[in-house]
Design a protein around this motif. Structure first.
Motif, PDB file in Angstrom:
ATOM      1  N   VAL A   1       8.751  19.317  -0.435  1.00 23.47           N
ATOM      2  CA  VAL A   1       8.527  19.003  -1.723  1.00 23.47           C
ATOM      3  C   VAL A   1       7.012  18.825  -1.722  1.00 23.47           C
ATOM      4  CG1 VAL A   1       8.264  16.250  -1.179  1.00 23.47           C
ATOM      5  CG2 VAL A   1      10.190  17.141  -0.067  1.00 23.47           C
ATOM      6  N   LEU A   2       6.824  18.289  -3.451  1.00 27.29           N
ATOM      7  CA  LEU A   2       6.074  18.885  -3.815  1.00 27.29           C
ATOM      8  C   LEU A   2       5.420  17.992  -4.654  1.00 27.29           C
ATOM      9  CD1 LEU A   2       3.991  21.271  -5.070  1.00 27.29           C
ATOM     10  CD2 LEU A   2       5.171  21.333  -7.419  1.00 27.29           C
ATOM     11  N   LEU A   3       3.706  17.752  -4.159  1.00 29.63           N
ATOM     12  CA  LEU A   3       3.103  16.521  -5.075  1.00 29.63           C
ATOM     13  C   LEU A   3       2.873  17.962  -6.116  1.00 29.63           C
ATOM     14  CD1 LEU A   3       1.894  13.885  -4.833  1.00 29.63           C
ATOM     15  CD2 LEU A   3      -0.236  15.356  -3.832  1.00 29.63           C
ATOM     16  N   HIS A   4       2.963  17.089  -7.914  1.00 25.39           N
ATOM     17  CA  HIS A   4       2.802  17.294  -8.706  1.00 25.39           C
ATOM     18  C   HIS A   4       2.111  17.036  -9.581  1.00 25.39           C
ATOM     19  CE1 HIS A   4       5.759  16.511 -10.777  1.00 25.39           C
ATOM     20  NE2 HIS A   4       7.041  16.666 -10.464  1.00 25.39           N
ATOM     21  N   LYS A   5       2.002  17.444 -10.374  1.00 22.60           N
ATOM     22  CA  LYS A   5       1.856  16.725 -12.232  1.00 22.60           C
ATOM     23  C   LYS A   5       2.045  17.710 -13.378  1.00 22.60           C
ATOM     24  CE  LYS A   5      -2.991  13.925 -13.249  1.00 22.60           C
ATOM     25  NZ  LYS A   5      -4.344  13.747 -13.381  1.00 22.60           N
ATOM     26  N   PHE A   6       2.975  17.313 -12.919  1.00 20.70           N
ATOM     27  CA  PHE A   6       3.799  17.971 -14.914  1.00 20.70           C
ATOM     28  C   PHE A   6       4.009  16.601 -15.562  1.00 20.70           C
ATOM     29  CE2 PHE A   6       4.298  21.891 -11.502  1.00 20.70           C
ATOM     30  CZ  PHE A   6       3.411  22.726 -12.687  1.00 20.70           C
TER      31      PHE A   6
ATOM     32  N   GLU B   1      -9.594  11.185  -5.322  1.00 25.48           N
ATOM     33  CA  GLU B   1      -9.011  12.286  -4.592  1.00 25.48           C
ATOM     34  C   GLU B   1      -8.496  13.566  -4.599  1.00 25.48           C
ATOM     35  OE1 GLU B   1      -8.126   8.088  -3.155  1.00 25.48           O
ATOM     36  OE2 GLU B   1      -7.075   8.462  -4.924  1.00 25.48           O
ATOM     37  N   ASP B   2      -8.853  14.107  -3.551  1.00 24.09           N
ATOM     38  CA  ASP B   2      -8.140  15.619  -3.509  1.00 24.09           C
ATOM     39  C   ASP B   2      -6.796  15.778  -2.999  1.00 24.09           C
ATOM     40  OD1 ASP B   2      -7.261  18.332  -3.872  1.00 24.09           O
ATOM     41  OD2 ASP B   2      -8.936  18.724  -2.842  1.00 24.09           O
ATOM     42  N   PRO B   3      -5.543  16.009  -4.137  1.00 25.88           N
ATOM     43  CA  PRO B   3      -4.421  15.997  -3.768  1.00 25.88           C
ATOM     44  C   PRO B   3      -3.935  17.125  -2.464  1.00 25.88           C
ATOM     45  CG  PRO B   3      -4.617  16.986  -6.175  1.00 25.88           C
ATOM     46  CD  PRO B   3      -5.908  16.128  -5.496  1.00 25.88           C
ATOM     47  N   ARG B   4      -5.085  18.256  -2.146  1.00 23.74           N
ATOM     48  CA  ARG B   4      -4.370  19.236  -1.146  1.00 23.74           C
ATOM     49  C   ARG B   4      -4.945  18.652   0.153  1.00 23.74           C
ATOM     50  NH1 ARG B   4      -7.738  22.944  -4.251  1.00 23.74           N
ATOM     51  NH2 ARG B   4      -8.305  21.498  -5.166  1.00 23.74           N
ATOM     52  N   ARG B   5      -6.376  17.243   0.078  1.00 18.89           N
ATOM     53  CA  ARG B   5      -6.645  16.728   1.186  1.00 18.89           C
ATOM     54  C   ARG B   5      -5.650  15.487   1.630  1.00 18.89           C
ATOM     55  NH1 ARG B   5     -12.962  18.432   1.579  1.00 18.89           N
ATOM     56  NH2 ARG B   5     -11.607  17.525   4.126  1.00 18.89           N
ATOM     57  N   PRO B   6      -4.671  14.796   2.370  1.00 15.96           N
ATOM     58  CA  PRO B   6      -4.021  13.947   2.491  1.00 15.96           C
ATOM     59  C   PRO B   6      -5.483  13.463   3.380  1.00 15.96           C
ATOM     60  CG  PRO B   6      -2.705  15.741   3.138  1.00 15.96           C
ATOM     61  CD  PRO B   6      -3.701  16.160   2.976  1.00 15.96           C
ATOM     62  N   GLU B   7      -5.207  11.611   3.271  1.00 19.09           N
ATOM     63  CA  GLU B   7      -6.250  11.284   4.557  1.00 19.09           C
ATOM     64  C   GLU B   7      -5.700  10.431   5.469  1.00 19.09           C
ATOM     65  OE1 GLU B   7      -9.154   9.103   2.029  1.00 19.09           O
ATOM     66  OE2 GLU B   7      -9.816  10.845   0.272  1.00 19.09           O
TER      67      GLU B   7
ATOM     68  N   TYR C   1       0.687  -1.532   0.668  1.00 19.60           N
ATOM     69  CA  TYR C   1       0.220   0.264   0.189  1.00 19.60           C
ATOM     70  C   TYR C   1       1.064   1.218   0.113  1.00 19.60           C
ATOM     71  CZ  TYR C   1      -3.024   4.329   1.666  1.00 19.60           C
ATOM     72  OH  TYR C   1      -3.413   5.409   1.285  1.00 19.60           O
ATOM     73  N   GLU C   2       0.555   1.639  -0.984  1.00 18.03           N
ATOM     74  CA  GLU C   2       2.152   3.323  -1.486  1.00 18.03           C
ATOM     75  C   GLU C   2       0.584   4.461  -1.032  1.00 18.03           C
ATOM     76  OE1 GLU C   2       5.971   3.684  -4.352  1.00 18.03           O
ATOM     77  OE2 GLU C   2       3.428   4.397  -5.695  1.00 18.03           O
ATOM     78  N   ASP C   3       0.738   5.164  -0.402  1.00 13.62           N
ATOM     79  CA  ASP C   3       0.142   6.236   0.182  1.00 13.62           C
ATOM     80  C   ASP C   3       0.390   7.556  -0.553  1.00 13.62           C
ATOM     81  OD1 ASP C   3       0.190   9.079   1.354  1.00 13.62           O
ATOM     82  OD2 ASP C   3      -1.059   7.870   3.182  1.00 13.62           O
ATOM     83  N   PRO C   4      -0.797   7.687  -1.291  1.00 14.05           N
ATOM     84  CA  PRO C   4      -0.287   8.659  -2.679  1.00 14.05           C
ATOM     85  C   PRO C   4      -0.692  10.486  -2.528  1.00 14.05           C
ATOM     86  CG  PRO C   4      -2.833   7.963  -2.324  1.00 14.05           C
ATOM     87  CD  PRO C   4      -2.012   7.166  -1.389  1.00 14.05           C
ATOM     88  N   TRP C   5      -0.121  10.429  -1.131  1.00 16.30           N
ATOM     89  CA  TRP C   5      -0.085  11.788  -0.409  1.00 16.30           C
ATOM     90  C   TRP C   5       1.749  12.136   0.315  1.00 16.30           C
ATOM     91  CZ3 TRP C   5      -5.080   9.890   0.226  1.00 16.30           C
ATOM     92  CH2 TRP C   5      -5.327  10.245  -0.045  1.00 16.30           C
ATOM     93  N   LEU C   6       1.881  10.829   0.536  1.00 19.19           N
ATOM     94  CA  LEU C   6       3.154  10.804   0.979  1.00 19.19           C
ATOM     95  C   LEU C   6       4.514  10.237  -0.091  1.00 19.19           C
ATOM     96  CD1 LEU C   6       2.364  10.095   5.109  1.00 19.19           C
ATOM     97  CD2 LEU C   6       2.772  11.844   4.365  1.00 19.19           C
ATOM     98  N   ALA C   7       4.170   9.102  -0.617  1.00 22.54           N
ATOM     99  CA  ALA C   7       5.259   8.536  -0.763  1.00 22.54           C
ATOM    100  C   ALA C   7       5.922   9.391  -1.567  1.00 22.54           C
ATOM    101  CB  ALA C   7       4.837   7.599  -1.729  1.00 22.54           C
ATOM    102  N   GLY C   8       6.950   9.031  -1.763  1.00 28.67           N
ATOM    103  CA  GLY C   8       8.060  10.450  -3.208  1.00 28.67           C
ATOM    104  C   GLY C   8       7.816   8.909  -4.924  1.00 28.67           C
ATOM    105  N   GLY C   9       8.874   9.396  -5.303  1.00 33.51           N
ATOM    106  CA  GLY C   9       7.490   9.358  -6.981  1.00 33.51           C
ATOM    107  C   GLY C   9       6.195   9.730  -7.986  1.00 33.51           C
ATOM    108  N   HIS C  10       5.975   8.466  -8.520  1.00 35.56           N
ATOM    109  CA  HIS C  10       4.883   8.194  -8.800  1.00 35.56           C
ATOM    110  C   HIS C  10       3.888   7.424  -7.727  1.00 35.56           C
ATOM    111  CE1 HIS C  10       7.360   8.908 -12.966  1.00 35.56           C
ATOM    112  NE2 HIS C  10       6.450   9.889 -12.740  1.00 35.56           N
ATOM    113  N   ASN C  11       3.033   8.420  -7.604  1.00 33.58           N
ATOM    114  CA  ASN C  11       1.580   8.267  -6.484  1.00 33.58           C
ATOM    115  C   ASN C  11       0.271   7.952  -7.648  1.00 33.58           C
ATOM    116  OD1 ASN C  11       3.693   8.468  -5.131  1.00 33.58           O
ATOM    117  ND2 ASN C  11       2.819  10.611  -4.358  1.00 33.58           N
ATOM    118  N   GLY C  12      -0.282   7.345  -6.659  1.00 29.45           N
ATOM    119  CA  GLY C  12      -1.850   6.913  -7.291  1.00 29.45           C
ATOM    120  C   GLY C  12      -3.193   7.056  -6.762  1.00 29.45           C
TER     121      GLY C  12
END
Length: 469
Positions: free
Chosen positions: A285-290, A199-205, A183-194
């Motif tokens: 560290v920035l969660l981005h979609k570039f 899901e809101d990238p600005r609201r970690p669960e 299970y890879e936390d999509p708000w906290l893991a480095g690299g590509h996230n699922g």
């Protein structure tokens, strides 16, 4: 050494190992030295099989060059580089491990040529690789490939829903080789996230209910509680996961460490990158979609990412005919008269052009972005030099099968990910390249373990983790 909360070894690949997994990190950021040492310390080391380094007879890294004229030819060369490099890394890691722990390999399913690369590596390393971790996409074929080579597989998911889809379509047929689910936390893991569209990238669960939901689905599908869920993303020390260990709601739990192994003696990243890790602050560290993959990803918010943010900011939508609020013609940055924009956007465009961003490049979304001549030339060259490192690339419109085109316009808001990851891993400028990191990277500066510029060996790090810290 006292082991935290009686943490127990797990049976993996026929031997007992600590339930501590080294995360496999991209292009040359996890190699034989780090993964072999992690296995030698009794854990599960992970070689990144994403365009890994290979070596010439003198031991020097072989530069990955692409003189071929066509993308398809360069893509075939990339696959061969990837197989050669990963095979060499696995062999070296296996030797370093000295029969301890286990060696996994990690691939991105969205990597160009993922299936032939995986098959080529496993064919040449029989008996050395215990398992394959795989994410970034929906790797339905992973179980089938694992069965062909009799290795374990560990799918990487970010939700119970994703696991259910994989299980029902393919994995239930090869259940006996599914060693764990990551299970890879999509708000906290480095690299590509699922992150999904829901899901809101600005609201970690909170990961706990999500992992419990994953375990509930695994139970419904008949997967035994003894098959571990591996928590990945945001894992720094075991004390913070006290309530997860020996928790009957969650079943067997293991932990993956991606960011902490970057700052070890054996870590292959350049010294400058290691030094920079000690300076990162919370929020750096920035969660981005570039990313050209189309996935969200997490990286250090350095000038490279800020330049991409600025480029996307210099963007206006247009119509090919006058329509709605698009009542004026764009008269800077473009050729022709088929670009109708709002009066406000025309004013912005003129300001950008006057500031040196005089070229407008079309995007797939009926917008144009304004860039300098230098940026334009770099973008076009990188797009032309594409070697097909992804199965689908938004930046170059490459696709690794069928007609080799996504059918969409190449997107100048993105970048060549192969170029930047190769460059930073081999000593390139830290400010001009993508620097992947998990969101806990700021803790290097705060954790007393790393005070006075101390850099542990992998063995020291694993021993530290086992104590709970």
């Amino acid at each position: 050494m006292s082991v935290f909360k009686g943490l127990k070894p797990i049976l993996y690949g026929g031997r007992e190992v600590w339930p501590l997994i080294e995360g496999g990190k991209g292009v040359a950021a996890s190699n034989h030295a780090s993964s072999g040492a992690w296995a030698a310390a009794g854990g599960i080391g992970t070689v990144s099989a994403v365009n890994a380094d290979s070596y010439d007879p003198t031991g020097k890294i072989v530069p990955q060059l692409y003189p071929q004229l066509t993308r398809r030819e360069r893509h075939e060369q990339l696959i061969q580089y990837a197989i050669d490099g990963a095979v060499e890394q696995v062999r070296r890691a296996y030797e370093i491990s000295n029969g301890q722990g286990a060696i996994n390999i990690n691939v991105l399913w969205e990597m160009g040529g993922a299936q032939p690369v995986l098959e080529g590596v496993l064919e040449a390393t029989r008996g050395m690789v215990t398992g394959v971790t795989c994410g970034a996409g929906m790797p339905y074929k992973l179980a089938e490939i694992a069965e062909c080579f009799n290795v374990q597989y560990l799918p990487i998911v970010s939700s119970g829903r994703a696991f259910r889809a994989l299980w029902k379509r393919a994995y239930h047929k090869v259940a006996h080789l599914m060693a764990a689910v990551v299970y890879e936390d999509p708000w906290l893991a480095g690299g590509h996230n699922g992150l999904s569209n829901a899901e809101d990238p600005r609201r970690p669960e909170d990961p706990y209910p999500r992992v419990k939901a994953l375990r509930d689905i695994m139970r419904i599908e008949g997967v035994a509680d003894s098959v571990p869920i591996i928590m990945a993303g945001g894992v720094w020390c075991l004390r913070e996961w006290n309530d997860w260990i020996d928790n009957p709601e969650l079943g067997a739990i293991a932990f993956q460490f991606g960011t902490r192994p970057l700052l070890t003696e054996e870590s292959p990243i350049p010294q400058g990158w290691k030094d920079r890790l000690r300076t990162i602050e919370p929020g750096d560290v920035l969660l981005h979609k570039f990313s050209p993959t189309g996935f969200y990803s997490s990286a250090v918010h350095n000038p490279f990412l800020r330049s991409l943010e600025a480029r996307s900011h210099r963007q206006v939508p247009y119509s090919k005919v006058a329509a709605g609020e698009h009542t004026v013609q764009l008269d800077v940055g473009v050729r022709g008269k088929n670009f109708w924009v709002t009066p406000t956007d025309l004013a912005h465009a003129r300001e950008w052009a006057a500031s040196g961003f005089e070229t407008a490049l079309r995007t797939p979304d009926d917008t144009v972005v304004f860039v300098s001549t230098e940026e334009r030339d770099m973008i076009r060259k990188d797009q032309a030099d594409c070697m097909g490192c992804l199965s689908h690339c938004g930046f170059s419109s490459w696709k690794d099968h069928d007609d080799y085109s996504t059918g969409r316009l190449a997107d100048p808001r993105s970048f060549c990910i192969q170029k930047t990851l190769q460059d930073i891993a081999h000593g390139g400028d830290l400010d001009d390249n993508l620097m992947f990191a998990g969101h806990s990277a700021y803790r290097f500066k705060q954790d007393p373990f790393y005070s006075n510029n101390f850099t542990p060996t992998v063995k020291q790090l694993v021993e530290r983790i086992l104590t709970g810290d």
